[in-house]
Motif scaffolding. Structure first.
Motif, PDB file in Angstrom:
ATOM      1  N   LYS A 152     -21.680  68.821 -11.042  1.00  0.00           N
ATOM      2  CA  LYS A 152     -20.565  67.886 -11.148  1.00  0.00           C
ATOM      3  C   LYS A 152     -20.952  66.531 -10.542  1.00  0.00           C
ATOM      4  O   LYS A 152     -20.648  65.483 -11.115  1.00  0.00           O
ATOM      5  CB  LYS A 152     -19.343  68.444 -10.418  1.00  0.00           C
ATOM      6  N   ALA A 153     -21.642  66.551  -9.422  1.00  0.00           N
ATOM      7  CA  ALA A 153     -22.090  65.311  -8.793  1.00  0.00           C
ATOM      8  C   ALA A 153     -23.082  64.572  -9.692  1.00  0.00           C
ATOM      9  O   ALA A 153     -23.050  63.340  -9.776  1.00  0.00           O
ATOM     10  CB  ALA A 153     -22.726  65.604  -7.435  1.00  0.00           C
ATOM     11  N   PHE A 154     -23.943  65.323 -10.379  1.00  0.00           N
ATOM     12  CA  PHE A 154     -24.886  64.694 -11.301  1.00  0.00           C
ATOM     13  C   PHE A 154     -24.144  64.039 -12.465  1.00  0.00           C
ATOM     14  O   PHE A 154     -24.501  62.943 -12.909  1.00  0.00           O
ATOM     15  CB  PHE A 154     -25.919  65.698 -11.812  1.00  0.00           C
ATOM     16  N   GLY A 155     -23.110  64.700 -12.967  1.00  0.00           N
ATOM     17  CA  GLY A 155     -22.298  64.117 -14.033  1.00  0.00           C
ATOM     18  C   GLY A 155     -21.658  62.807 -13.592  1.00  0.00           C
ATOM     19  O   GLY A 155     -21.649  61.815 -14.329  1.00  0.00           O
ATOM     20  N   PHE A 156     -21.130  62.777 -12.381  1.00  0.00           N
ATOM     21  CA  PHE A 156     -20.562  61.542 -11.832  1.00  0.00           C
ATOM     22  C   PHE A 156     -21.664  60.507 -11.629  1.00  0.00           C
ATOM     23  O   PHE A 156     -21.461  59.317 -11.876  1.00  0.00           O
ATOM     24  CB  PHE A 156     -19.847  61.840 -10.509  1.00  0.00           C
ATOM     25  N   ALA A 157     -22.839  60.963 -11.196  1.00  0.00           N
ATOM     26  CA  ALA A 157     -23.962  60.050 -10.967  1.00  0.00           C
ATOM     27  C   ALA A 157     -24.387  59.351 -12.256  1.00  0.00           C
ATOM     28  O   ALA A 157     -24.848  58.207 -12.212  1.00  0.00           O
ATOM     29  CB  ALA A 157     -25.145  60.800 -10.359  1.00  0.00           C
ATOM     30  N   LEU A 158     -24.218  60.012 -13.403  1.00  0.00           N
ATOM     31  CA  LEU A 158     -24.570  59.381 -14.679  1.00  0.00           C
ATOM     32  C   LEU A 158     -23.782  58.091 -14.892  1.00  0.00           C
ATOM     33  O   LEU A 158     -24.308  57.115 -15.425  1.00  0.00           O
ATOM     34  CB  LEU A 158     -24.343  60.347 -15.842  1.00  0.00           C
ATOM     35  N   ILE A 159     -22.527  58.081 -14.464  1.00  0.00           N
ATOM     36  CA  ILE A 159     -21.712  56.869 -14.568  1.00  0.00           C
ATOM     37  C   ILE A 159     -22.275  55.782 -13.652  1.00  0.00           C
ATOM     38  O   ILE A 159     -22.417  54.622 -14.060  1.00  0.00           O
ATOM     39  CB  ILE A 159     -20.242  57.179 -14.219  1.00  0.00           C
TER      40      ILE A 159
END
Length: 181
Positions: A152-159
């Motif tokens: 989930k943190a990686f998904g947010f990091a993509l932004i």
């Protein structure tokens, strides 16, 4: 005929270097003092280092392709570099939290909770929090170190990577001069 390296190929190479460098830094900090990994200063330092290294590699790539780089290619290079480095970081973190030291997530969650409570107390709001809210916050910190939390943190990091790549792309781009007659 001169062939230029594509932004994707350059980003893969640069992302591997950047990701491995960051993984080494995280592991060094872990061996020195693991609780520093939960420090706000560590996160800020990593962000600044990412930004500086990405600029360095971006200017180097621009020079390699002839000194001129359109914004689209500069953005692609930056974004894919960050994605590759982020994937390496994700794998490195999962190895650290799940294999090397499974007790580390609890240590980091406790440290984050302590840091957060200090901030809340400095605003005088600690008395307004119930025990249930505090326990929920602590569980949230612990869940962030799970596989799901890391994904989930990686998904947010993509932004964040996209925003950072826009900034870096705008900085490293350079238009070819046009000749006017």
């Amino acid at each position: 005929m001169e062939t230029h390296e594509t932004p994707f190929r350059a980003a893969l190479r640069t992302g591997l270097v950047l990701g491995l460098m960051m993984m080494v830094i995280v592991y060094l900090i872990y061996f020195i003092e693991a609780s520093l990994l939960a420090s706000n200063w560590f996160g800020l330092a990593v962000l600044i280092l990412y930004f500086a290294l990405l600029l360095f590699f971006g200017f180097k790539y621009r020079k390699e392709v002839g000194g001129y780089l359109p914004f689209g290619s500069a953005f692609q290079f930056s974004f894919f570099t960050l994605i590759v480095a982020g994937i390496i970081g994700l794998v490195g973190n999962l190895l650290l939290y799940m294999v090397i030291d499974p007790a580390l997530p609890q240590v980091l969650a406790d440290q984050q909770m302590e840091n957060t409570m200090e901030i809340i107390e400095s605003f005088g709001a600690a008395d307004a929090m119930s025990t249930e809210q505090i326990n929920e916050m602590k569980q949230g910190f612990l869940d962030a170190y799970s596989v799901g939390g890391q994904l989930k943190a990686f998904g947010f990091a993509l932004i964040i990577y996209a925003i950072l790549a826009l900034i870096i792309g705008a900085i490293i781009k350079r238009k070819e001069p046009t000749q006017s007659y």
